[in-house]
Design a protein around this motif. Structure first.
Motif, PDB file in Angstrom:
ATOM      1  N   ILE A  26       0.856  -1.193   0.000  1.00  0.00           N
ATOM      2  CA  ILE A  26       0.000   0.000   0.000  1.00  0.00           C
ATOM      3  C   ILE A  26       0.892   1.244   0.000  1.00  0.00           C
ATOM      4  CG2 ILE A  26      -1.710   1.331   1.329  1.00  0.00           C
ATOM      5  CD1 ILE A  26      -2.738  -1.407   2.409  1.00  0.00           C
ATOM      6  N   THR A  77      -7.993  -0.183   3.586  1.00  0.00           N
ATOM      7  CA  THR A  77      -9.303   0.453   3.361  1.00  0.00           C
ATOM      8  C   THR A  77     -10.252  -0.654   2.935  1.00  0.00           C
ATOM      9  OG1 THR A  77      -8.223   2.477   2.719  1.00  0.00           O
ATOM     10  CG2 THR A  77     -10.493   2.198   1.945  1.00  0.00           C
ATOM     11  N   ASN A  78     -11.341  -0.815   3.668  1.00  0.00           N
ATOM     12  CA  ASN A  78     -12.169  -2.004   3.475  1.00  0.00           C
ATOM     13  C   ASN A  78     -13.522  -1.723   2.832  1.00  0.00           C
ATOM     14  OD1 ASN A  78     -10.753  -2.606   6.606  1.00  0.00           O
ATOM     15  ND2 ASN A  78     -10.182  -3.786   4.799  1.00  0.00           N
ATOM     16  N   GLU A  79     -13.611  -0.600   2.147  1.00  0.00           N
ATOM     17  CA  GLU A  79     -14.860  -0.233   1.480  1.00  0.00           C
ATOM     18  C   GLU A  79     -15.325  -1.349   0.527  1.00  0.00           C
ATOM     19  OE1 GLU A  79     -17.068   2.059   1.442  1.00  0.00           O
ATOM     20  OE2 GLU A  79     -17.947   1.803  -0.545  1.00  0.00           O
ATOM     21  N   SER A  81     -19.305  -3.548  -0.947  1.00  0.00           N
ATOM     22  CA  SER A  81     -20.762  -3.680  -0.802  1.00  0.00           C
ATOM     23  C   SER A  81     -21.220  -4.910  -1.576  1.00  0.00           C
ATOM     24  CB  SER A  81     -21.477  -2.432  -1.324  1.00  0.00           C
ATOM     25  OG  SER A  81     -21.115  -2.185  -2.656  1.00  0.00           O
ATOM     26  N   ALA A 116      -8.745 -10.127  -2.018  1.00  0.00           N
ATOM     27  CA  ALA A 116      -8.920  -8.850  -1.308  1.00  0.00           C
ATOM     28  C   ALA A 116     -10.405  -8.663  -1.001  1.00  0.00           C
ATOM     29  CB  ALA A 116      -8.367  -7.685  -2.126  1.00  0.00           C
ATOM     30  N   GLU A 122     -18.503  -9.397  -1.345  1.00  0.00           N
ATOM     31  CA  GLU A 122     -18.279  -9.867  -2.716  1.00  0.00           C
ATOM     32  C   GLU A 122     -18.444 -11.394  -2.815  1.00  0.00           C
ATOM     33  OE1 GLU A 122     -15.080  -8.173  -5.441  1.00  0.00           O
ATOM     34  OE2 GLU A 122     -14.159 -10.017  -4.766  1.00  0.00           O
ATOM     35  N   ASP A 148      -7.900 -12.254   2.046  1.00  0.00           N
ATOM     36  CA  ASP A 148      -7.513 -10.864   2.283  1.00  0.00           C
ATOM     37  C   ASP A 148      -6.220 -10.880   3.092  1.00  0.00           C
ATOM     38  OD1 ASP A 148      -9.257  -8.036   2.031  1.00  0.00           O
ATOM     39  OD2 ASP A 148      -7.647  -7.957   3.510  1.00  0.00           O
ATOM     40  N   LEU A 149      -5.543  -9.756   3.056  1.00  0.00           N
ATOM     41  CA  LEU A 149      -4.312  -9.604   3.838  1.00  0.00           C
ATOM     42  C   LEU A 149      -4.631  -9.282   5.298  1.00  0.00           C
ATOM     43  CD1 LEU A 149      -1.284  -8.225   4.216  1.00  0.00           C
ATOM     44  CD2 LEU A 149      -2.482  -6.209   3.455  1.00  0.00           C
ATOM     45  N   ASN A 203      -1.504 -12.510   1.294  1.00  0.00           N
ATOM     46  CA  ASN A 203      -0.922 -11.209   0.973  1.00  0.00           C
ATOM     47  C   ASN A 203      -0.494 -11.268  -0.484  1.00  0.00           C
ATOM     48  OD1 ASN A 203       0.580  -8.905   0.658  1.00  0.00           O
ATOM     49  ND2 ASN A 203       1.651  -9.111   2.620  1.00  0.00           N
ATOM     50  N   LEU A 204      -1.067 -10.392  -1.284  1.00  0.00           N
ATOM     51  CA  LEU A 204      -0.803 -10.437  -2.727  1.00  0.00           C
ATOM     52  C   LEU A 204       0.663 -10.296  -3.074  1.00  0.00           C
ATOM     53  CD1 LEU A 204      -3.849  -8.360  -3.947  1.00  0.00           C
ATOM     54  CD2 LEU A 204      -3.256 -10.651  -4.718  1.00  0.00           C
ATOM     55  N   ILE A 205       1.435  -9.644  -2.222  1.00  0.00           N
ATOM     56  CA  ILE A 205       2.846  -9.423  -2.584  1.00  0.00           C
ATOM     57  C   ILE A 205       3.786 -10.455  -1.960  1.00  0.00           C
ATOM     58  CG2 ILE A 205       2.611  -6.970  -3.072  1.00  0.00           C
ATOM     59  CD1 ILE A 205       4.085  -6.591  -0.275  1.00  0.00           C
ATOM     60  N   ARG A 221     -10.608  -7.023  -7.294  1.00  0.00           N
ATOM     61  CA  ARG A 221     -11.216  -5.707  -7.512  1.00  0.00           C
ATOM     62  C   ARG A 221     -10.890  -4.722  -6.395  1.00  0.00           C
ATOM     63  NH1 ARG A 221     -17.190  -5.757  -8.942  1.00  0.00           N
ATOM     64  NH2 ARG A 221     -17.400  -6.516  -6.813  1.00  0.00           N
ATOM     65  N   ASN A 222     -10.570  -3.524  -6.823  1.00  0.00           N
ATOM     66  CA  ASN A 222     -10.400  -2.402  -5.890  1.00  0.00           C
ATOM     67  C   ASN A 222      -9.319  -2.643  -4.848  1.00  0.00           C
ATOM     68  OD1 ASN A 222     -12.652  -0.856  -7.064  1.00  0.00           O
ATOM     69  ND2 ASN A 222     -13.855  -2.575  -6.314  1.00  0.00           N
ATOM     70  N   VAL A 223      -8.241  -3.252  -5.272  1.00  0.00           N
ATOM     71  CA  VAL A 223      -7.067  -3.404  -4.408  1.00  0.00           C
ATOM     72  C   VAL A 223      -5.810  -2.903  -5.111  1.00  0.00           C
ATOM     73  CG1 VAL A 223      -6.732  -5.860  -4.996  1.00  0.00           C
ATOM     74  CG2 VAL A 223      -5.743  -4.947  -2.912  1.00  0.00           C
ATOM     75  N   TYR A 226      -4.195   0.662  -4.752  1.00  0.00           N
ATOM     76  CA  TYR A 226      -3.315   1.102  -3.654  1.00  0.00           C
ATOM     77  C   TYR A 226      -1.837   0.853  -3.953  1.00  0.00           C
ATOM     78  CZ  TYR A 226      -7.806   1.113  -1.353  1.00  0.00           C
ATOM     79  OH  TYR A 226      -9.123   1.365  -1.053  1.00  0.00           O
TER      80      TYR A 226
HETATM   81  C1  LIG Z   1     -11.413  -1.603  -1.002  1.00  0.00           C
HETATM   82  S1  LIG Z   1     -11.317  -3.246  -0.433  1.00  0.00           S
HETATM   83  C2  LIG Z   1     -11.937  -4.149  -1.819  1.00  0.00           C
HETATM   84  C3  LIG Z   1     -12.996  -5.144  -1.433  1.00  0.00           C
HETATM   85  C4  LIG Z   1     -13.659  -5.883  -2.586  1.00  0.00           C
HETATM   86  N1  LIG Z   1     -12.711  -6.592  -3.399  1.00  0.00           N
HETATM   87  C5  LIG Z   1     -14.484  -4.941  -3.414  1.00  0.00           C
HETATM   88  O1  LIG Z   1     -14.095  -4.633  -4.546  1.00  0.00           O
HETATM   89  O2  LIG Z   1     -15.536  -4.514  -2.961  1.00  0.00           O
HETATM   90  C6  LIG Z   1      -9.554  -3.524  -0.524  1.00  0.00           C
HETATM   91  C7  LIG Z   1      -9.088  -4.745   0.229  1.00  0.00           C
HETATM   92  O3  LIG Z   1      -7.758  -5.038  -0.181  1.00  0.00           O
HETATM   93  C8  LIG Z   1      -7.076  -5.606   0.913  1.00  0.00           C
HETATM   94  N2  LIG Z   1      -5.621  -5.523   0.668  1.00  0.00           N
HETATM   95  C9  LIG Z   1      -4.806  -4.426   0.706  1.00  0.00           C
HETATM   96  N3  LIG Z   1      -3.540  -4.762   0.448  1.00  0.00           N
HETATM   97  C10 LIG Z   1      -3.531  -6.099   0.218  1.00  0.00           C
HETATM   98  C11 LIG Z   1      -2.509  -7.055  -0.093  1.00  0.00           C
HETATM   99  N4  LIG Z   1      -1.223  -6.695  -0.210  1.00  0.00           N
HETATM  100  N5  LIG Z   1      -2.863  -8.350  -0.247  1.00  0.00           N
HETATM  101  C12 LIG Z   1      -4.153  -8.738  -0.112  1.00  0.00           C
HETATM  102  N6  LIG Z   1      -5.169  -7.889   0.190  1.00  0.00           N
HETATM  103  C13 LIG Z   1      -4.864  -6.589   0.355  1.00  0.00           C
HETATM  104  C14 LIG Z   1      -7.550  -4.768   2.087  1.00  0.00           C
HETATM  105  O4  LIG Z   1      -7.373  -5.425   3.319  1.00  0.00           O
HETATM  106  C15 LIG Z   1      -9.025  -4.523   1.737  1.00  0.00           C
HETATM  107  O5  LIG Z   1      -9.883  -5.424   2.401  1.00  0.00           O
END
Ligand SMILES: C[S@@+](CC[C@H](N)C(=O)[O-])C[C@H]1O[C@@H](n2cnc3c(N)ncnc32)[C@H](O)[C@@H]1O
Length: 279
Positions: A26, A77-79, A81, A116, A122, A148-149, A203-205, A221-223, A226
């Motif tokens: 991030i 950020t955990n936004e 729906s 994530a 989701e 998720d991480l 952890n994706l990385i 999606r949406n990760v 960052y």
């Molecule tokens: C904004 S949410 C996205 C949730 C869902 N995928 C969506 O689109 O509604 C981002 C998520 O990415 C996770 N995240 C952030 N860095 C990450 C990483 N390095 N590896 C795995 N997950 C990660 C966060 O913990 C968070 O729950």
């Protein structure tokens, strides 16, 4: 000048942003300094510390794994729906799942990864969609994996307990009444839906679990928003490798592979944009 700038010295800021980047990828821009303070001060207090510089000192001590996890959990950020950006779910229903079910008729397996996954809306959206529209899959080996991480948010996902505001966001009333039970002021996903999902810390990385099967569908999606471009590229190419040659991947509505050297091709399915592995 923000209060964070006044109270957080530059070395502390630099250490924490580097630490968060190394552990999670991030990227925190200097303009997000306020986030560092607002999200980490509760961690400081919970651990009986006095300030962010104290937190840095504690993180540098050997054996600070739990504290490190608390910092990362706080900075995600955990936004999310239910049925967020509806098009990928429509594409699954009308095109992708009917096609894959036909192709996998003999092996009767299907692997779907909600990466994530945040608090789980989701993956539960996918699980309900499978139950509603593809009863044939009840006789198949379907692996629905959510990861998720953040250990804290993953725990919440696994609990499957949502408040009224959360279920008001995107979840159609008939699905709420069919797949949830009222639990005080909250709504609890039914056991039969939750039991079909595997929750994993990924952890994706870092290295991904060896146990992940080749995937038919990946939600990522949406990760990536960052991460910096080289990290996005790396993660996308790893995901591309895990996808079966005829699989599908979805990114968030505002995410794109433009200017990234990835082994994936964009394809429209109805109003959704998905990525397919280059073969
Ligand atoms: C904004 S949410 C996205 C949730 C869902 N995928 C969506 O689109 O509604 C981002 C998520 O990415 C996770 N995240 C952030 N860095 C990450 C990483 N390095 N590896 C795995 N997950 C990660 C966060 O913990 C968070 O729950």
């Amino acid at each position: 000048m923000s209060t964070a700038t006044l109270s957080t010295d530059t070395l502390t800021f630099e250490y924490l942003t580097r630490f968060i980047r190394e552990k999670s990828a991030i990227v925190l821009e200097p303009s997000k300094l306020y986030l560092l303070e607002s999200r980490l001060m509760p961690v400081v207090r919970d651990n009986g510390l006095a300030s962010l510089p104290d937190l840095v000192t504690a993180l540098k001590r050997p054996g600070s794994r739990d504290l490190s996890q608390q910092v990362i959990n706080a900075m995600t950020t955990n936004e999310t729906s239910f049925y967020r950006d509806i098009h990928p779910f429509d594409a699954l229903k009308t095109t992708i799942l009917p096609e894959l079910i036909k192709k996998r008729e003999k092996e009767r397996t299907l692997n779907i990864w909600s990466n994530a996954c945040s608090s789980g809306q989701e993956v539960y959206s996918i699980a309900m969609l499978l139950r509603e529209h593809f009863p044939v899959l009840q006789g198949w080996k379907v692996r629905l994996i959510a990861s998720d991480l953040s250990t804290a948010i993953l725990r919440r996902a696994q609990e499957g307990n949502f408040n009224q505001t959360e279920v008001n966001r995107g979840l159609p009333m008939p699905l709420l009444l069919k797949y949830f039970t009222k639990n005080g002021l909250n709504w609890q996903i039914k056991e039969e839906v939750r039991n079909g999902i595997e929750f994993k810390e990924v952890n994706l990385i870092e290295a991904w679990p060896q146990s992940l099967p080749a995937m038919d569908i990946i939600f990522l999606r949406n990760v990536l928003i960052y991460f910096d471009p080289p990290t996005k590229t790396n993660v996308l190419n790893k995901a591309a490798k895990l996808l079966r040659p005829d699989g599908y991947m979805f990114l968030g509505g505002a995410e794109t592979t433009m200017n990234l050297d990835v082994k994936l091709t964009r394809e429209s399915v109805g109003k959704a944009t998905c990525l397919r592995p280059n073969v």
